[in-house]
Write a protein that holds these residues in place. Structure first.
Motif, PDB file in Angstrom:
ATOM      1  N   CYS B   6       0.870  -1.172   0.000  1.00 55.57           N
ATOM      2  CA  CYS B   6       0.000   0.000   0.000  1.00 55.57           C
ATOM      3  C   CYS B   6       0.912   1.228   0.000  1.00 55.57           C
ATOM      4  O   CYS B   6       1.830   1.297   0.809  1.00 55.57           O
ATOM      5  CB  CYS B   6      -0.909   0.001   1.232  1.00 55.57           C
ATOM      6  SG  CYS B   6      -1.818   1.543   1.444  1.00 55.57           S
ATOM      7  N   PHE B   8       0.536   3.945   1.155  1.00 51.62           N
ATOM      8  CA  PHE B   8       0.405   4.726   2.384  1.00 51.62           C
ATOM      9  C   PHE B   8       0.812   3.935   3.628  1.00 51.62           C
ATOM     10  O   PHE B   8       1.232   4.518   4.617  1.00 51.62           O
ATOM     11  CB  PHE B   8      -1.050   5.215   2.530  1.00 51.62           C
ATOM     12  CG  PHE B   8      -1.539   5.905   1.296  1.00 51.62           C
ATOM     13  CD1 PHE B   8      -1.199   7.225   1.047  1.00 51.62           C
ATOM     14  CD2 PHE B   8      -2.292   5.224   0.354  1.00 51.62           C
ATOM     15  CE1 PHE B   8      -1.619   7.861  -0.111  1.00 51.62           C
ATOM     16  CE2 PHE B   8      -2.713   5.849  -0.803  1.00 51.62           C
ATOM     17  CZ  PHE B   8      -2.383   7.175  -1.040  1.00 51.62           C
ATOM     18  N   CYS B   9       0.650   2.599   3.592  1.00 53.50           N
ATOM     19  CA  CYS B   9       0.874   1.787   4.792  1.00 53.50           C
ATOM     20  C   CYS B   9       2.049   0.815   4.656  1.00 53.50           C
ATOM     21  O   CYS B   9       2.447   0.208   5.648  1.00 53.50           O
ATOM     22  CB  CYS B   9      -0.366   0.973   5.130  1.00 53.50           C
ATOM     23  SG  CYS B   9      -1.876   1.930   5.187  1.00 53.50           S
ATOM     24  N   HIS B  58      -7.103  -0.544  -0.189  1.00 55.24           N
ATOM     25  CA  HIS B  58      -6.615  -1.087   1.067  1.00 55.24           C
ATOM     26  C   HIS B  58      -7.703  -0.824   2.098  1.00 55.24           C
ATOM     27  O   HIS B  58      -7.949   0.315   2.483  1.00 55.24           O
ATOM     28  CB  HIS B  58      -5.297  -0.412   1.460  1.00 55.24           C
ATOM     29  CG  HIS B  58      -4.658  -1.059   2.644  1.00 55.24           C
ATOM     30  ND1 HIS B  58      -3.763  -0.413   3.461  1.00 55.24           N
ATOM     31  CD2 HIS B  58      -4.795  -2.309   3.158  1.00 55.24           C
ATOM     32  CE1 HIS B  58      -3.376  -1.235   4.426  1.00 55.24           C
ATOM     33  NE2 HIS B  58      -3.996  -2.397   4.264  1.00 55.24           N
ATOM     34  N   CYS B  61      -7.082   1.320   5.391  1.00 58.77           N
ATOM     35  CA  CYS B  61      -6.871   2.770   5.352  1.00 58.77           C
ATOM     36  C   CYS B  61      -7.830   3.433   4.376  1.00 58.77           C
ATOM     37  O   CYS B  61      -7.942   4.655   4.354  1.00 58.77           O
ATOM     38  CB  CYS B  61      -5.425   3.120   5.015  1.00 58.77           C
ATOM     39  SG  CYS B  61      -4.962   2.876   3.287  1.00 58.77           S
TER      40      CYS B  61
HETATM   41 ZN   LIG Z   1      -3.113   1.458   3.371  1.00 52.33          ZN
END
Ligand SMILES: [Zn+2]
Lengths: 942, 88
Positions: B6, B8-9, B58, B61
């Motif tokens: 991801c 972001f993660c 995802h 999130c």
């Molecule tokens: Zn994420």
């Protein structure tokens, strides 16, 4: 007496006596024994019966390759179809052979073998086709089954599941694996080493070696000690059963006490040091008890002091058995049959145990044990699972690993290195590949590494019954039959003869089977190829995969914040759309309770916990434009403080959800979607927000879980709420139907929304979940003087059906468009684009004969229609479906059955009578408007 | 079990993700969309063999992103956020 315990030192044993039973017979073993070694030492020659013919079978192997010795264990812990060769003997074990009754030695189905020539491959399928295989199947399965599962047994505890990462996972604790793990750990790498045996060492547990000046067994002990000191994780009794995407390796750890344990290991690199499995030799009656893998014979002798016999024939096609003959020489009369010198066994003699072998030169050797070696098959299962390709080695007669697979190395005997020098060398090469520079190689003394083998594949038209697959009773004749009937592809061969399909997955048999097929079809072995290798390598208990996900944790329901209060009020809880909710309250039977609640709700006032109702907030300057795009209905014209009912469609035009949209403020909406659709609608809103809108000007927040919604519905709802007092006026001028406003309860904000799913005057009170209990208690308290009733979901379903209000997914299906539910206005009026718009103008969407929502009245005097009953139309050739009943209840208000349904052209056919059929019964219904009660909606303001 | 990155993660188990379709299947927004064009947007999938860009959400999130992944070997070449500058 034939097999026996020697007085020589045994590597794996202590002197402590362990008592157990086998098929009811009391026996003794020693601490450190496996079940198999204890049986061998106790002179038990028949350890099981074969799957199909119930032939007597003895031990073949010493580890996971074992095809014969499967047992059920009770007394200590319960095990089904356990391999006697891999289970440690525990004091008090009751061991039973499988597929034999009353015992392996005296099996009552042994007569089957006398009919064997009438039962070739596929016999059952060919013979029991008429009238129906399933009539015969239970009896045949019963005769051919394996272990017995206790249907009420439960795991003493859920299996642990552990996620682990490491730099290097080494599968196999033999010399190659031990050396790799040790050198990698010395270099500072985090290492996990697993081995499916009871102890580390692999071949060094029974083969003699001098490594770094000490004997092999001592070298193993030192490695184990140093690994411990270096902090490596060492797991014995642990099988790496599968390698999955992105280097995930599944391990199953068999623990002495308690459930197995599942490991999910994600290593940076994997070394497969999985060794090789010895193959049998093909000759007539090669399945007789007493005929055993030569490696196994040596292992039982050296590790457990259990000798396979006193007059031993060692028969071999390769150079590895020299040590076997030498080891048995001091305690037994040993004769060697070396295929490399042109002599071979043509058949074995004996009844319940081998007593002689006949050679190709005509001579007969008396023997009580035959230790055979037909070469070694590298254990490349995990390599193939990791998408590795195999290549055929003509000299060593093995399939071995081909080109490298990223992050996976195959070393030792698993890569067809059969001498200790080569084994260590292959480990060194793999270590260099992961960056261990110049690993220090152990010093070997007196070790020759040359491996020689001659071809001894089974041939067509061999005399007698030559077994290929011992567990599934596949002989050379079965493979010849498969070839004659043109099942020549290796995958067909497998399924037609069941070769390699037993619980041992053909670990000892597959290669011989496909070599014979190659011969029969004029192909080479690599041209025939192997079947696909799939996990698991050995059976893994379902309990390991399930872990804690059993019982109430299998699919945990979501719980209402007021659940305990509902239980105190006698609620019967059921799962609805993933939430555990009151179905009805009180001690009455369901039907009576539901009717009472519905009736009282219509007469006075009902209190209902609607907390799972969707509360997805949509905020920002683009919110109105966004809602217009999401909903089928125009929403931007909605005034702040007002609500509107609408549909959300998929791009295919199919109705996904229906519900009320609340416009709290100019730029703030609340999507009240169906309780069971909240996660789906939320994801859908996010998807379109990110796809088409400016994320700085539009924000979505799902406030469903932190907000409780309590519904007050019925003619006396206003009076009740006036008495509660929420600081907001409930009169029709201030808060008309489809309006919303803010009140407060003990200083906490309450959103009051006047919408109705019952058709009566209704108020939804939404409040912080942690303050809901006090509000609910107050409603109940004040309600006492207004004849209020606690209403469960079943009564609500009845009330909404009286009004013709749908539940999406129940009164609509995967074909339903909004027009089918009577909503057509946006189709002509709404100009801006919205989800699914184009789909509503397709030929299919505009068909006049679509199924449409209708009410269905019972006119034959019978009870309510079963949900799912079909409306049918008689045609020239029979009849066809017109649609079906989607909801059906008894209405206490109307005193008659009511139903909703999706019926072809239904909207234009109100008043017509149709036939309704269910399970052969034919009844009649009159098509009516969906709304059966208060069609003018006067009760909303009553 | 695949590992998807991801943007972001970071790398997370595939069980946390929801498939959002082929990348580049743009919604036809013009006024007159032909039935063929619309049905192609709805139903026609390339089912590409080999490296293939796809959209995933995802779920933990809530962010959508593009994942470049080989449908044959399951190897992941990379992922990227669908908005400039990532998380805003
Ligand atoms: Zn994420």
């Amino acid at each position: 007496m034939t097999s026996f315990r020697t007085l020589q030192p045994a590597n794996s044993l202590t002197e402590k006596v362990v008592r157990f039973t086998f098929d009811g017979q009391r026996l003794e073993g020693l601490e450190g024994d496996t079940i198999a070694s204890a049986l061998l030492a106790s002179d038990v020659s028949i350890v099981g019966r074969s799957f199909k013919y119930h032939r007597p079978r003895g031990l073949w192997g010493v580890g996971v390759e074992e095809p014969n010795a499967f047992v059920d264990v009770s007394g200590t812990r319960s095990l089904v179809n356990a391999r006697a060769t891999t289970e440690m003997l525990v004091d008090g074990m009751d061991v039973r052979s499988v597929n034999a009754s009353p015992s392996a030695a005296r099996d009552r189905h042994s007569f089957v073998d006398r009919f064997a020539r009438f039962i070739p491959s596929a016999f059952y399928y060919k013979t029991f086709m008429w009238p129906n295989w399933h009539l015969f199947e239970p009896h045949i399965r019963k005769m051919a089954g394996l272990g017995v599962i206790d249907p009420i047994a439960t795991y003493p505890q859920p299996a642990d599941q552990i996620n682990e990462t490491c730099d290097l996972l080494v599968v196999g604790g033999g010399p190659a694996g031990l050396l790799s793990a040790l050198i990698a750990a010395r270099s500072g790498r985090s290492v996990v080493l697993c081995d499916d045996g009871l102890e580390l060492g692999g071949s060094l547990l029974h083969h003699r070696a001098m490594i770094d000046g000490v004997d092999g067994f001592e070298w193993v002990r030192r490695c184990r000690q140093e690994l411990h000191t270096l902090g490596a994780k060492v797991l014995t009794r642990t099988t790496a059963f599968g390698i999955y995407d992105h280097n995930l390796v599944g391990l199953n750890e068999r623990r002495p006490v308690g459930a197995d344990r599942l490991w999910r290991v994600r290593p940076s690199a994997v070394f497969l040091a999985t060794g090789a499995i010895e193959r049998p030799l093909p000759f007539a009656n090669n399945d007789l008890p007493g005929i055993m893998s030569a490696e196994a014979g040596l292992a039982y002798l050296r590790r457990f002091g259990a000798a396979a016999g006193k007059r031993i024939v060692v028969a071999t096609n390769n150079s590895m058995t020299k040590e076997v003959a030498e080891a048995f020489a001091p305690i037994a009369d040993v004769r060697e049959v070396d295929y490399r010198r042109g002599v071979r066994i043509v058949g074995a003699h004996g009844g319940s145990r081998v007593d002689a072998v006949e050679l190709s030169n005509g001579s007969v050797i008396q023997a009580d044990a035959v230790l055979v070696s037909g070469g070694f098959t590298p254990t490349i299962h995990l390599f193939c699972q990791a998408r590795g390709k195999l290549k055929w080695d003509d000299k060593l007669l093995v399939f071995r690993a081909g080109e490298d697979v990223p992050n996976v190395s195959i070393i030792g005997a698993a890569d067809a290195n059969f001498g200790l020098g080569e084994v260590f060398e292959s480990a060194g090469n793999a270590l260099r590949k992961i960056g261990c520079e110049a690993p220090a190689m152990p010093r070997l003394e007196g070790h020759s590494s040359s491996f020689e083998i001659v071809e001894t594949w089974p041939k067509p038209k061999m005399e007698g019954r030559v077994w290929i697959d011992l567990q599934h009773d596949v002989t050379t004749k079965d493979i010849e039959l498969a070839a004659r009937e043109n099942f020549v592809s290796v995958e067909h061969l497998k399924r037609y003869t069941t070769l390699g399909m037993a619980t041992d997955q053909g670990k000892t048999s597959n290669l011989a089977g496909l070599a014979l097929m190659a011969e029969l079809t004029g192909r080479t072995v690599p041209e025939v190829g192997t079947t696909t290798y799939r996990p698991p390598f050995t059976p893994v208990p379902f309990g390991s995969f399930a872990g804690a996900r059993g019982g109430v944790l299998l699919n945990p329901p979501r719980r209402l914040v007021l659940e305990n209060l509902h239980r105190d009020d006698g609620a019967h809880l059921r799962e609805y759309g993933g939430w555990l909710r009151p179905a009805w309250y009180g001690d009455e039977a369901e039907e009576r309770a539901v009717q009472r609640e519905a009736m009282q709700a219509r007469k006075s006032v009902a209190l209902f916990d609607g907390s799972p109702l969707g509360k997805i907030e949509v905020m920002g300057p683009q919110a109105a434009e966004f809602m217009d795009f999401i909903y089928y209905n125009t929403m931007s014209t909605l005034k702040p403080g007002r609500c509107r009912y609408g549909f959300i469609l998929r791009e295919s035009g199919i109705v996904y959800d229906d519900g009320v949209l609340v416009r709290l403020e100019e730029n703030r909406f609340i999507v009240s979607c169906s309780s069971s659709h909240v996660p789906g609608v939320y994801a859908m809103l996010e998807e379109w927000r990110q796809d088409r809108f400016d994320r700085r000007r539009l924000y979505i927040h799902n406030a469903t879980a932190q907000t409780a919604t309590l519904t007050v519905s019925g003619p006396r709802s206003k009076v009740l709420l006036d008495a509660v007092g929420l600081g907001i006026s409930f009169d029709d001028a201030s808060l008309p139907h489809m309006a919303t406003g803010w009140g407060s309860f003990d200083g906490t904000q309450v959103r009051v929304t006047r919408v109705s799913f019952t058709g009566d005057r209704s108020y939804e009170l939404s409040i912080r979940a942690d303050r809901a209990e006090a509000l609910w208690s107050r409603l109940k308290h004040i309600g006492q003087s207004h004849n209020a009733v606690l209403m469960g979901l079943e009564a609500l379903m009845t009330l909404r059906a009286e009004k013709g209000f749908i539940v999406t997914g129940k009164d609509s299906d995967g074909m339903t468009l909004p027009m089918d539910l009577g909503s057509s206005a946006p189709l002509s009026k709404k100009k801006v684009d919205y989800l699914g718009k184009r789909s509503l103008f397709t030929e299919e969407a505009q068909r006049p004969d679509r199924t449409q929502l209708v009410g269905l009245e019972v006119i034959d005097g019978g009870g309510r229609f079963p949900t799912g009953a079909h409306g049918v139309l008689k045609t020239g050739s029979g009849k066809r479906s017109l649609g079906y009943v989607t909801s059906s209840y008894h209405s206490p208000t109307l005193g008659r059955p009511i139903a909703l349904g999706l019926i072809e052209r239904g909207a234009a056919r109100h008043g017509e009578v149709i036939d309704v059929q269910h399970l052969g019964e034919m009844r009649q219904a009159r098509i009516a408007p969906p709304c059966a009660f208060d069609p003018e909606g006067e009760r909303l303001n009553a | 079990m695949q590992l998807f990155p991801c943007p972001f993660c970071g790398p997370r188990s595939e069980a946390e993700f929801h498939f959002g379709g082929d990348a580049g299947n743009v919604r036809p927004d013009e006024d007159e969309v032909s039935a063929d064009r619309w049905s192609s947007y709805l139903y026609m999938r390339h089912n590409q063999k080999g490296m293939s860009p796809s959209i995933w959400m995802h779920m933990t999130c809530g962010e959508l992103f593009q994942l470049d992944r080989d449908t044959l070997t399951h190897s992941v070449a990379g992922s990227k956020a669908l908005t400039e500058g990532g998380h805003r």
